[in-house]
Write an enzyme that holds these catalytic residues in place. Sequence first.
Site, PDB file in Angstrom:
ATOM      1  N   THR A  61      -2.578 -41.997  51.423  1.00  0.00           N
ATOM      2  CA  THR A  61      -3.009 -40.767  52.310  1.00  0.00           C
ATOM      3  C   THR A  61      -1.939 -41.563  53.882  1.00  0.00           C
ATOM      4  O   THR A  61      -2.196 -42.319  53.619  1.00  0.00           O
ATOM      5  CB  THR A  61      -4.581 -40.469  52.924  1.00  0.00           C
ATOM      6  OG1 THR A  61      -4.994 -40.649  52.029  1.00  0.00           O
ATOM      7  CG2 THR A  61      -4.615 -39.378  53.905  1.00  0.00           C
ATOM      8  N   LYS A  78      -6.158 -33.045  52.043  1.00  0.00           N
ATOM      9  CA  LYS A  78      -6.819 -34.848  52.260  1.00  0.00           C
ATOM     10  C   LYS A  78      -7.442 -34.993  53.583  1.00  0.00           C
ATOM     11  O   LYS A  78      -8.437 -35.137  54.074  1.00  0.00           O
ATOM     12  CB  LYS A  78      -5.637 -35.184  51.667  1.00  0.00           C
ATOM     13  CG  LYS A  78      -5.983 -36.547  51.730  1.00  0.00           C
ATOM     14  CD  LYS A  78      -7.317 -37.449  51.163  1.00  0.00           C
ATOM     15  CE  LYS A  78      -7.877 -38.873  52.041  1.00  0.00           C
ATOM     16  NZ  LYS A  78      -8.637 -39.167  51.479  1.00  0.00           N
ATOM     17  N   LYS A 104      -6.912 -44.183  61.317  1.00  0.00           N
ATOM     18  CA  LYS A 104      -4.900 -43.053  60.445  1.00  0.00           C
ATOM     19  C   LYS A 104      -5.591 -41.939  60.275  1.00  0.00           C
ATOM     20  O   LYS A 104      -4.622 -40.955  60.369  1.00  0.00           O
ATOM     21  CB  LYS A 104      -4.617 -43.934  59.578  1.00  0.00           C
ATOM     22  CG  LYS A 104      -3.638 -43.388  58.430  1.00  0.00           C
ATOM     23  CD  LYS A 104      -3.071 -44.010  57.297  1.00  0.00           C
ATOM     24  CE  LYS A 104      -4.180 -44.111  56.452  1.00  0.00           C
ATOM     25  NZ  LYS A 104      -4.529 -43.496  54.818  1.00  0.00           N
TER      26      LYS A 104
HETATM   27  P1  NAP Z   1      -6.684 -51.080  50.838  1.00  0.00           P
HETATM   28  O1  NAP Z   1      -8.065 -51.341  49.974  1.00  0.00           O
HETATM   29  O2  NAP Z   1      -7.285 -51.354  52.009  1.00  0.00           O
HETATM   30  O3  NAP Z   1      -5.429 -52.045  50.161  1.00  0.00           O
HETATM   31  C1  NAP Z   1      -4.249 -51.441  50.502  1.00  0.00           C
HETATM   32  C2  NAP Z   1      -3.697 -51.639  49.825  1.00  0.00           C
HETATM   33  O4  NAP Z   1      -1.989 -51.261  50.184  1.00  0.00           O
HETATM   34  C3  NAP Z   1      -2.918 -52.928  48.884  1.00  0.00           C
HETATM   35  O5  NAP Z   1      -2.841 -53.312  47.716  1.00  0.00           O
HETATM   36  C4  NAP Z   1      -2.445 -53.744  49.838  1.00  0.00           C
HETATM   37  O6  NAP Z   1      -1.071 -54.710  49.392  1.00  0.00           O
HETATM   38  C5  NAP Z   1      -1.092 -52.402  50.271  1.00  0.00           C
HETATM   39  N1  NAP Z   1      -0.664 -52.734  50.906  1.00  0.00           N
HETATM   40  C6  NAP Z   1      -0.187 -52.117  52.596  1.00  0.00           C
HETATM   41  N2  NAP Z   1       0.362 -52.929  53.421  1.00  0.00           N
HETATM   42  C7  NAP Z   1       1.318 -53.232  52.254  1.00  0.00           C
HETATM   43  C8  NAP Z   1       3.446 -52.633  52.473  1.00  0.00           C
HETATM   44  N3  NAP Z   1       3.936 -52.559  53.930  1.00  0.00           N
HETATM   45  N4  NAP Z   1       4.326 -52.654  51.284  1.00  0.00           N
HETATM   46  C9  NAP Z   1       3.215 -53.036  49.959  1.00  0.00           C
HETATM   47  N5  NAP Z   1       2.058 -52.936  49.400  1.00  0.00           N
HETATM   48  C10 NAP Z   1       1.306 -52.671  51.165  1.00  0.00           C
HETATM   49  O7  NAP Z   1      -6.897 -49.307  51.446  1.00  0.00           O
HETATM   50  P2  NAP Z   1      -7.577 -48.486  50.230  1.00  0.00           P
HETATM   51  O8  NAP Z   1      -9.441 -48.779  50.340  1.00  0.00           O
HETATM   52  O9  NAP Z   1      -7.563 -48.545  48.460  1.00  0.00           O
HETATM   53  O10 NAP Z   1      -6.805 -47.118  50.167  1.00  0.00           O
HETATM   54  C11 NAP Z   1      -5.073 -46.610  49.709  1.00  0.00           C
HETATM   55  C12 NAP Z   1      -4.791 -45.475  50.464  1.00  0.00           C
HETATM   56  O11 NAP Z   1      -6.430 -44.543  49.989  1.00  0.00           O
HETATM   57  C13 NAP Z   1      -4.649 -44.966  51.608  1.00  0.00           C
HETATM   58  O12 NAP Z   1      -4.279 -44.840  51.987  1.00  0.00           O
HETATM   59  C14 NAP Z   1      -6.032 -44.468  52.225  1.00  0.00           C
HETATM   60  O13 NAP Z   1      -6.717 -43.680  53.094  1.00  0.00           O
HETATM   61  C15 NAP Z   1      -6.065 -44.067  50.682  1.00  0.00           C
HETATM   62  N6  NAP Z   1      -7.788 -43.657  50.588  1.00  0.00           N
HETATM   63  C16 NAP Z   1      -8.564 -44.298  50.241  1.00  0.00           C
HETATM   64  C17 NAP Z   1     -10.010 -43.932  50.567  1.00  0.00           C
HETATM   65  C18 NAP Z   1     -11.254 -45.423  50.221  1.00  0.00           C
HETATM   66  O14 NAP Z   1     -12.622 -44.880  50.860  1.00  0.00           O
HETATM   67  N7  NAP Z   1     -10.931 -46.347  50.477  1.00  0.00           N
HETATM   68  C19 NAP Z   1     -10.272 -42.819  49.984  1.00  0.00           C
HETATM   69  C20 NAP Z   1      -9.439 -42.447  49.181  1.00  0.00           C
HETATM   70  C21 NAP Z   1      -7.993 -42.254  50.099  1.00  0.00           C
HETATM   71  P3  NAP Z   1      -1.938 -56.364  49.597  1.00  0.00           P
HETATM   72  O15 NAP Z   1      -3.671 -56.178  48.490  1.00  0.00           O
HETATM   73  O16 NAP Z   1      -0.828 -57.232  49.255  1.00  0.00           O
HETATM   74  O17 NAP Z   1      -2.542 -56.108  50.786  1.00  0.00           O
END
Ligand code: NAP
Length: 532
Positions: A340, A416, A484
């Site tokens: 997102t 979204k 965000k």
């Molecule tokens: P998360 O658990 O915080 O994981 C973030 C991911 O991004 C990790 O794999 C992290 O790698 C990677 N990352 C962060 N900075 C980076 C960089 N500079 N270069 C390469 N990789 C990087 O996030 P998430 O909850 O899975 O969410 C991922 C996306 O989906 C976000 O955009 C979020 O808004 C969206 N989303 C989340 C949810 C939810 O409920 N969690 C629902 C819908 C959508 P590391 O492991 O190395 O830190």
Amino acid sequence: MATGFEIHDLVWAKMKGFPAWPGKIIEPKPEVKRPANNKKVHHFIFFFGSENYAWIPEENIYLYSDHRDKFKLEKRIPKGFKEALEAIEDELKEKPFIKTFKTKELPSIDEELAQIFPGKPSGSPQKDYTREPLKGKKSMETQNTVRRKRMSNSDDNPKPKKAKVIAKVTGSPSKLTLSPDHKLKPKIRAELPSPRPEHNLPMSPPSHSYIQASLSPGNASASTQIEETLLKVKPVAKPSIIPTPMRIGFLGLGIMGQGMVMNLLRSGHEVTVWNRTALKCRDFVKSGAFKGNNPAEVVQSCDITFSCVADTTAVKDLVFGNYGVLQGISKGKCYVEMSTIDEETMQDVAEAITARGGVFLESPVVGSRVPALEGQLIILAAGERKLYDECYSCFEAIGKKSLYLGADIGAATRMKLIVNMVMGTVVAGLAEAMAMAEKVGLDQEDVAEVLSVGALSCPTVIHKSQAILSQRYDPHFPLQHQQKDLRLALLLGDKVEQPLYVASAANELYKKARRLGYGESDISAVYRAASN
Ligand code: NAP
């Protein structure tokens, strides 16, 4: 009830989802609720370092003097762990005698991971793996062997021919059902099989561990922790999925990526993973995934690569950085961006990919940690229609519904952001309500109960009010991502001069929660900002 422990015993105590932590058995604090499950013996533990308290079942407690080194962590040491060890060692030195006896073995983090990833090599801890084995795992192993051969002698095993692939994949969208009420012309809704009511999802807070302070012991990095509740999450069975023979890449194994990749593997897809922190790939490789060394390599070796990373900066690093996605893109390579982010960045990425002959789809998802693990996400997509069709079996594996919103890149992102604007304002409103309830002398549990039986009853209100009640903020949707998304929604509002009074106010509350240190906690921790 007879127990093996006494007040003042120094112990390792394991709270759900966290590593075993140095603690001490103390007299219960009357203000901390007793556990509801009184069939199990519980002890009231003081955690060194974090100075929190919690009721912990005896089976998760381990006498420290007997097992001094057993749970010492060598890597990924959570904040406060070292201090906790020093504190328990100091106290041990002061003890006039040392009690020793045998207790039951606690599962290590690896053992817990083994429950999520059945099929570890023998020698891995044996547990009662009640979840289904990976569907297609056997064929995955065969595929892996074939692929390894193919890598060493590519002429022997040529890549599946495109024509065949398309024939197989274009069969699937016949299941698509056009919604009768759609107004935007190219919008297509695909009903994916086996929907299950989200109300049945397990709640995050444990039923038998009541922690007084807001933070877990040591405030360990949330997204690397495996919650016990999630170990019980079973994906919804989807026997009808015919996995595409296309090779799938997946970049980003955060909360969402982990669930999605698990379900891709379970449904028999061939997946190559990459994550910035490479360690997170380990268990997926054990479960049949390939590991890429960098994003460019994954894109080069796969037909369709998905990405789901934190935010705009992460997406830019991933796509435009050294050994990034763009360097792997050549004619016909497909790239699906699921993060997102803002629509301008999404359009920049799309432009860069297509300029190199690649094919692009934006595809943010709705749902959080448990729907991701259960394969019950909602997939919003815009961009190249043919790629959307080719992703059909992948979307079937990870979601319960997918929507194609047209060729206009940005449409799925706008959808979204609007959905998450609603989510952010609802949870902020709930947090304020719970904070006010306490101040006007109402029992917060009563408030939660009234909400859960009335017209406002929905998974978000039910789960988040429970999280607030138990003060457990294990991240399902990290608060910093919610803030965000509100920020991005406000920028979108600016562009079209839409006043967003409520979303702006909610955004301020999340900003405050981040300042208080709850960025990596669940969105429900916004309560701490409301009650502070
Ligand atoms: P998360 O658990 O915080 O994981 C973030 C991911 O991004 C990790 O794999 C992290 O790698 C990677 N990352 C962060 N900075 C980076 C960089 N500079 N270069 C390469 N990789 C990087 O996030 P998430 O909850 O899975 O969410 C991922 C996306 O989906 C976000 O955009 C979020 O808004 C969206 N989303 C989340 C949810 C939810 O409920 N969690 C629902 C819908 C959508 P590391 O492991 O190395 O830190």
